[in-house]
Design an enzyme around this catalytic site. Structure first.
Site, PDB file in Angstrom:
ATOM      1  N   HIS A  50      26.101  41.240  32.359  1.00 50.31           N
ATOM      2  CA  HIS A  50      26.987  40.081  32.297  1.00 50.31           C
ATOM      3  C   HIS A  50      27.749  40.139  30.991  1.00 50.31           C
ATOM      4  O   HIS A  50      27.212  40.509  29.959  1.00 50.31           O
ATOM      5  CB  HIS A  50      26.180  38.773  32.365  1.00 50.31           C
ATOM      6  CG  HIS A  50      27.057  37.559  32.507  1.00 50.31           C
ATOM      7  ND1 HIS A  50      27.542  37.147  33.728  1.00 50.31           N
ATOM      8  CD2 HIS A  50      27.540  36.696  31.589  1.00 50.31           C
ATOM      9  CE1 HIS A  50      28.293  36.061  33.542  1.00 50.31           C
ATOM     10  NE2 HIS A  50      28.306  35.767  32.253  1.00 50.31           N
ATOM     11  N   ASP A 128      25.143  24.540  36.778  1.00 48.99           N
ATOM     12  CA  ASP A 128      26.072  25.195  35.848  1.00 48.99           C
ATOM     13  C   ASP A 128      27.519  24.962  36.272  1.00 48.99           C
ATOM     14  O   ASP A 128      28.387  24.731  35.436  1.00 48.99           O
ATOM     15  CB  ASP A 128      25.789  26.694  35.755  1.00 48.99           C
ATOM     16  CG  ASP A 128      26.809  27.384  34.867  1.00 48.99           C
ATOM     17  OD1 ASP A 128      26.889  27.024  33.679  1.00 48.99           O
ATOM     18  OD2 ASP A 128      27.562  28.246  35.351  1.00 48.99           O
ATOM     19  N   ARG A 135      32.463  20.767  30.844  1.00 47.99           N
ATOM     20  CA  ARG A 135      32.670  21.364  29.520  1.00 47.99           C
ATOM     21  C   ARG A 135      34.146  21.665  29.321  1.00 47.99           C
ATOM     22  O   ARG A 135      34.681  21.523  28.226  1.00 47.99           O
ATOM     23  CB  ARG A 135      31.872  22.658  29.385  1.00 47.99           C
ATOM     24  CG  ARG A 135      30.399  22.435  29.146  1.00 47.99           C
ATOM     25  CD  ARG A 135      29.609  23.707  29.369  1.00 47.99           C
ATOM     26  NE  ARG A 135      29.994  24.755  28.444  1.00 47.99           N
ATOM     27  CZ  ARG A 135      29.738  26.053  28.657  1.00 47.99           C
ATOM     28  NH1 ARG A 135      29.107  26.443  29.748  1.00 47.99           N
ATOM     29  NH2 ARG A 135      30.111  26.943  27.773  1.00 47.99           N
ATOM     30  N   SER A 150      24.298  28.659  30.309  1.00 48.36           N
ATOM     31  CA  SER A 150      25.168  28.866  31.465  1.00 48.36           C
ATOM     32  C   SER A 150      25.020  30.289  31.991  1.00 48.36           C
ATOM     33  O   SER A 150      24.796  30.519  33.188  1.00 48.36           O
ATOM     34  CB  SER A 150      26.621  28.589  31.038  1.00 48.36           C
ATOM     35  OG  SER A 150      27.543  29.100  31.958  1.00 48.36           O
ATOM     36  N   LYS A 154      22.329  31.557  35.609  1.00 50.93           N
ATOM     37  CA  LYS A 154      22.784  32.297  36.789  1.00 50.93           C
ATOM     38  C   LYS A 154      22.082  33.650  36.878  1.00 50.93           C
ATOM     39  O   LYS A 154      21.717  34.110  37.952  1.00 50.93           O
ATOM     40  CB  LYS A 154      24.306  32.509  36.718  1.00 50.93           C
ATOM     41  CG  LYS A 154      25.083  31.228  36.990  1.00 50.93           C
ATOM     42  CD  LYS A 154      26.564  31.371  36.705  1.00 50.93           C
ATOM     43  CE  LYS A 154      26.832  31.466  35.231  1.00 50.93           C
ATOM     44  NZ  LYS A 154      28.205  31.224  34.809  1.00 50.93           N
TER      45      LYS A 154
HETATM   46  N1  URA Z   1      30.321  32.823  30.947  1.00 56.92           N
HETATM   47  C1  URA Z   1      29.539  31.918  31.599  1.00 56.92           C
HETATM   48  O1  URA Z   1      29.018  32.180  32.673  1.00 56.92           O
HETATM   49  N2  URA Z   1      29.357  30.709  30.999  1.00 56.92           N
HETATM   50  C2  URA Z   1      29.898  30.381  29.809  1.00 56.92           C
HETATM   51  O2  URA Z   1      29.666  29.307  29.335  1.00 56.92           O
HETATM   52  C3  URA Z   1      30.720  31.331  29.160  1.00 56.92           C
HETATM   53  C4  URA Z   1      30.902  32.560  29.750  1.00 56.92           C
END
Ligand code: URA
Length: 390
Positions: A50, A128, A135, A150, A154
């Site tokens: 990620h 999220d 946000r 966040s 995931k």
């Molecule tokens: N990527 C994400 O999934 N969440 C964030 O807050 C920032 C980048």
């Protein structure tokens, strides 16, 4: 919730609070488990990566097939872009017919048959999605504990057995300074390890865009160049760095990921994966109908290139969205003709801007003002990988 987000933004969170908050987000939806899946009688080497979000950051697109071709299996929960950074799903949806709306059974089947599945985070950590939208409107995106929870909610829910994070540092990143990005990386590595998912992170430069393409279809095209054995040196280098980390994290050794770009096996894997998800790569990728070229007014070498300026230009052209759910233009984006340090003659093209909406060209051009220069000497080289954690 808005008040709470602002309090978190201003005051931060203790490690115990971040862990509890992340666990609550994971618990807001399903948690996938693919440990029962087998290929050739052996458990799948489930590993994912990620990125915290960059400009021209198309790395997931060539990286997945490289790792697949080396024997890894990648359950990749991807997102759409918001704000100045693009999302992998927006990019891949520029391919005619491609869909990331996969059922859990389709994901399982694809992991066994293809070695990867790219799916919308959807039912994973649904809290999220809602918190992220809040946000955005409360200007609390750039909060370390909120970014860490966040990303990791995931990733912990998606069923990978190991995780590699690409944490961006610099002007085009959500967190701009190295100490902040380092703390973010360490927080996410600790969250992964504490939850049974061995996690490592690379800190990588995001002062300048990655590669020569920023947008949606234009980034898919550049990824295809990489898979064909060419492509920009920085995109190839970061793809191979992350692939090496993913293979090590998955316990796969004795393979050189660079071979898969040379021998075409990564390209074959990409074509099969896209076809399995309904995509048709024989249809030409879209290009915005209106374009404008920015040229150098003097000869020299290109000076520094500000990732944020280029990102904002691409966003104004329609490659990104201003609020969740808005459509993006597949053919919008910026082609960079000269990277920092490359020679340029007076009158030569430095950027080409593409959009389907000609009135977007002027504001996009204004975003590029001050984001680049032509000078007599090359700017300093910036190391692509700044550090490794975990
Ligand atoms: N990527 C994400 O999934 N969440 C964030 O807050 C920032 C980048």
């Amino acid at each position: 919730m808005s008040a709470l987000l602002m309090a978190i933004y201003l005051r931060g969170m203790t490690p115990a609070e971040i862990a509890r908050w992340t666990a609550a987000m994971v618990g807001s939806g399903q948690r996938f488990d693919f440990t029962d899946l087998r290929r050739d009688g052996k458990p799948l080497a489930l590993v994912d990566k990620h990125s915290t979000g960059g400009v021209g950051d198309k790395i997931t697109i060539p990286l997945l097939p490289v790792v697949m071709a080396c024997g890894g299996a990648v359950p990749q929960a991807s997102g759409r872009g918001l704000g100045h950074t693009g999302g992998t799903l927006d990019k891949l949806e520029a391919i005619r017919g491609f869909s990331a709306e996969l059922s859990k059974n389709q994901i399982r089947q694809q992991l066994c048959e293809q070695g990867a599945a790219i799916f919308a985070a959807g039912e994973l950590a649904p809290a999220d999605r809602k918190i992220y939208a809040l946000r955005d409107v409360t200007a609390t995106v750039g909060s370390l504990p909120l970014i860490a929870s966040s990303v990791m909610s995931k990733k912990l829910a998606e069923g990978a057995r190991a995780l590699v994070l690409d944490v961006k540092v610099g002007r085009g990143a959500f967190l701009k300074t190295e100490p902040e990005s380092r703390e973010l990386a360490q927080t996410m590595v600790d969250l992964g390890n504490a939850n049974g998912v061995p996690t490592r992170a690379l800190l990588t430069d995001m002062n300048r865009p990655l590669g020569y393409a920023v947008g949606n279809a234009i980034e898919v095209a550049e990824s295809l160049d990489v898979l064909a054995g060419g492509g920009p040196a920085d995109v190839v280098a970061l793809t191979l760095e992350l692939a090496t980390e993913m293979l090590a994290a998955a316990g796969i050794d004795g393979v050189d990921p660079a071979d898969t770009l040379r021998d075409g096996s990564a390209m074959d894997r990409f074509r099969a994966l896209i076809a399995a998800q309904g995509g048709d790569l024989s249809v030409a990728l879209p290009v915005g109908a209106a374009s404008e070229t920015v040229t150098a007014d003097r000869a020299g070498v290109l000076g520094d290139l500000d990732a944020m300026g280029v990102a904002m230009a691409a966003w104004r052209l329609g490659a990104g969205r201003a609020s969740p759910g808005e459509p993006v233009q597949a053919g919008a984006g910026v082609r960079i003709h000269r990277r920092p340090g490359e020679p340029v003659a007076a009158g030569e093209a430095v950027f080409t801007l593409y959009t389907d909406t000609p009135e977007r060209l002027r504001p996009a051009l204004a975003e590029l003002d001050g984001a680049w220069s032509v000078r007599d000497t090359a700017p300093p080289e910036l190391p692509l990988v700044i550090d490794r954690l975990g």
